[in-house]
Motif scaffolding. Structure first.
Motif, PDB file in Angstrom:
ATOM      1  N   ASN A  68      46.107   3.944  22.807  1.00 20.59           N
ATOM      2  CA  ASN A  68      45.473   3.345  24.371  1.00 20.59           C
ATOM      3  C   ASN A  68      43.983   3.857  23.139  1.00 20.59           C
ATOM      4  O   ASN A  68      43.881   4.581  24.436  1.00 20.59           O
ATOM      5  CB  ASN A  68      45.191   3.568  24.772  1.00 20.59           C
ATOM      6  N   SER A  69      44.013   3.966  22.171  1.00 16.80           N
ATOM      7  CA  SER A  69      42.675   4.064  21.713  1.00 16.80           C
ATOM      8  C   SER A  69      42.042   3.162  20.276  1.00 16.80           C
ATOM      9  O   SER A  69      41.545   3.670  20.318  1.00 16.80           O
ATOM     10  CB  SER A  69      43.658   5.437  20.899  1.00 16.80           C
ATOM     11  N   PHE A  70      41.613   1.728  20.283  1.00 19.24           N
ATOM     12  CA  PHE A  70      41.556   1.091  20.242  1.00 19.24           C
ATOM     13  C   PHE A  70      40.160   0.989  19.606  1.00 19.24           C
ATOM     14  O   PHE A  70      39.782   0.606  18.650  1.00 19.24           O
ATOM     15  CB  PHE A  70      41.842  -0.466  20.007  1.00 19.24           C
ATOM     16  N   GLU A  71      39.424   1.433  20.909  1.00 17.04           N
ATOM     17  CA  GLU A  71      38.144   1.285  20.319  1.00 17.04           C
ATOM     18  C   GLU A  71      37.423   2.257  20.265  1.00 17.04           C
ATOM     19  O   GLU A  71      36.028   2.164  19.455  1.00 17.04           O
ATOM     20  CB  GLU A  71      37.707   1.775  22.392  1.00 17.04           C
ATOM     21  N   THR A  72      37.912   3.387  19.932  1.00 12.50           N
ATOM     22  CA  THR A  72      37.543   4.873  18.678  1.00 12.50           C
ATOM     23  C   THR A  72      37.969   4.622  17.422  1.00 12.50           C
ATOM     24  O   THR A  72      37.774   5.568  16.294  1.00 12.50           O
ATOM     25  CB  THR A  72      38.145   6.104  19.384  1.00 12.50           C
ATOM     26  N   HIS A  73      38.763   3.315  16.995  1.00 12.45           N
ATOM     27  CA  HIS A  73      39.271   3.355  15.806  1.00 12.45           C
ATOM     28  C   HIS A  73      37.977   2.235  14.861  1.00 12.45           C
ATOM     29  O   HIS A  73      38.220   1.773  14.641  1.00 12.45           O
ATOM     30  CB  HIS A  73      40.689   2.743  16.029  1.00 12.45           C
ATOM     31  N   ALA A  74      37.957   3.523  13.051  1.00 12.58           N
ATOM     32  CA  ALA A  74      37.546   2.308  12.365  1.00 12.58           C
ATOM     33  C   ALA A  74      35.758   2.263  12.873  1.00 12.58           C
ATOM     34  O   ALA A  74      35.947   1.331  12.001  1.00 12.58           O
ATOM     35  CB  ALA A  74      37.989   1.683  11.350  1.00 12.58           C
ATOM     36  N   ASN A  75      35.357   3.058  13.916  1.00 13.65           N
ATOM     37  CA  ASN A  75      33.878   2.167  13.856  1.00 13.65           C
ATOM     38  C   ASN A  75      32.760   3.226  14.130  1.00 13.65           C
ATOM     39  O   ASN A  75      32.862   4.165  14.633  1.00 13.65           O
ATOM     40  CB  ASN A  75      34.149   0.903  14.936  1.00 13.65           C
ATOM     41  N   ILE A  76      31.129   3.619  13.216  1.00 14.83           N
ATOM     42  CA  ILE A  76      30.442   4.644  14.257  1.00 14.83           C
ATOM     43  C   ILE A  76      30.239   4.728  14.994  1.00 14.83           C
ATOM     44  O   ILE A  76      29.839   5.834  15.485  1.00 14.83           O
ATOM     45  CB  ILE A  76      29.395   4.320  12.641  1.00 14.83           C
ATOM     46  N   THR A  77      29.989   3.774  15.932  1.00 15.84           N
ATOM     47  CA  THR A  77      29.624   3.212  17.257  1.00 15.84           C
ATOM     48  C   THR A  77      30.317   4.683  17.941  1.00 15.84           C
ATOM     49  O   THR A  77      29.467   5.190  18.544  1.00 15.84           O
ATOM     50  CB  THR A  77      30.048   2.270  17.315  1.00 15.84           C
TER      51      THR A  77
END
Length: 415
Positions: A128-137
């Motif tokens: 449940n952590s896809f949103e914090t994966h591999a993006n600078i935002t």
């Protein structure tokens, strides 16, 4: 075989962590594209307004310096390379907490290196952590974890570590509101340790908290969505159960399946929330100081997220927040604290019933890791073709480039 955290092991850890993160969404490396604010805000504003001017612009009520710095750096490279550099930077930031916990600086807090590596693996594989994966935002969420670790870790006299600590504290302090929560924790650590380095870190976090606090006061109200919270005790219980405890163990997909039960889920959520909260309270009473402070920080993040979330412009925020897959970034640090508490409960000195509970929970978590391992691939919006069009566009032309998630766009004025 005895493990030593020498440079060979550190290199192996970095390579392994990098491979793990890329395996969860390979297109982040092999078909890199901008994600949301990565393109729409950070890159576009650095290009259109200039690097210096964009650096001092708050977003969402506070400064997000790590995103602005990355966008400024990639201005020296072709547009085609920008998403890849963004993603690589974000992945490196994700790896750094594992790198730190495996170092000798955590050997006093967690003497067993295998336990530290196990925690690092749970962090990398957290469901449940896809949103914090591999993006600078969303890289500032990982920076916040790293800053908390720096505060709690044993200080080092090595110059390279001291530079690392200061860089992390300043970047994190100016890349989100987390310094407001971390400064009191740093104050407690300094008061108890009375070490000069702890005081320096406290000063850095305090400075970040002051700067971000001023930005929030001056711009926060006007720059954030003002949809009502719609807060109720029932929704609070469902958010805590679904998004933190369940999602950490059985993943977003498993949590969504259980929370879809139309009859009786409120009772299930109460039982899960009470059980998880009981473990948290036990940690506050019995755990080492550092774990207690990390848990308090995670609780602060959870509370801050509930008070000022942005997941809808029309529907009351909490009506959506309890649904798995919504506001994933808000639950990342609380989930990590929860699984860290479970790992601590495995210790031989803990009561046998709690040891058994932690073992069962972590075994269940294997299912969550498996079902949530692969993140959805980004829609292929042909970024390469659009970057070529941008290069060929006449000076002064406004070029609109579609970016992920579908429906988002980046506007660049060719110069």
């Amino acid at each position: 075989m005895k493990l030593h955290a020498g440079w060979r092991l550190q290199v192996l850890i970095f390579i392994t962590a990098f491979a793990i993160l890329v395996s969860r969404r390979p297109d982040a490396l092999f078909n890199a594209q901008f994600w949301a604010e990565d393109g729409k805000c950070w890159y576009a504003e650095a290009y259109n307004l200039g690097i210096i001017q964009s650096l001092v612009l708050p977003k969402g009520g506070y400064f997000q310096t790590i995103s602005r710095l990355t966008a400024g750096f990639v201005q020296f490279f072709p547009l085609l390379w920008a998403p890849l550099i963004f993603n690589l930077t974000a992945i490196v930031i994700q790896i750094l907490p594992v790198y730190l916990i495996a170092s000798v600086r955590f050997s006093q807090l967690i003497p067993n290196l295998r336990t530290r590596l196990f925690l690092g693996l749970l962090y990398l594989a957290l469901p449940n952590s896809f949103e914090t994966h591999a993006n600078i935002t969303n890289a500032h969420w990982h920076l916040a974890i790293l800053a908390c670790m720096v505060v709690l870790a044993t200080p080092s006299r090595l110059l390279v570590w001291q530079v690392f600590d200061i860089a992390v504290i300043l970047l994190s302090g100016l890349s989100g509101p987390f310094s407001v929560l971390l400064a009191p924790i740093a104050a407690i650590i300094w008061w108890l340790r009375r070490q000069r380095w702890s005081f320096i870190l406290l000063l850095g976090l305090t400075a970040g908290a002051v700067v971000q606090g001023i930005a929030i006061l001056l711009t926060g109200h006007s720059s954030r969505v003002h949809t009502s919270l719609g807060a109720t005790p029932d929704l609070f219980t469902k958010i805590l159960a679904s998004q933190v405890f369940l999602a950490a163990l059985i993943g977003q997909k498993g949590s969504k399946l259980i929370s879809s039960i139309s009859f009786g889920y409120s009772i299930i959520a109460i039982l899960i929330a009470v059980a998880g909260t009981a473990l948290f309270l036990y940690c506050l009473l019995k755990a080492p100081l550092e774990l207690r402070l990390f848990s308090i920080f995670a609780a602060g993040v959870f509370g801050m997220s509930l008070l000022s979330p942005v997941v809808s412009e029309t529907v009351p925020q909490w009506w959506l927040l309890w649904r798995p897959g919504t506001g994933v970034r808000y639950w990342f640090i609380p989930m990590l604290a929860f699984v860290t508490i479970l790992t601590w409960l495995l210790g031989a000195t803990r009561p046998r019933r709690l040891q058994l509970t932690a073992r069962i929970a972590l075994v269940i978590m294997l299912a969550g890791i498996v079902v949530d391992w692969r993140y959805p691939t980004f829609a292929d919006l042909k970024f390469k073709n659009y970057s070529k069009q941008f290069i060929e566009a006449p000076t002064g032309t406004k070029v609109t480039i579609p970016i992920n998630p579908p429906g988002w766009f980046m506007e660049l004025i060719k110069h």
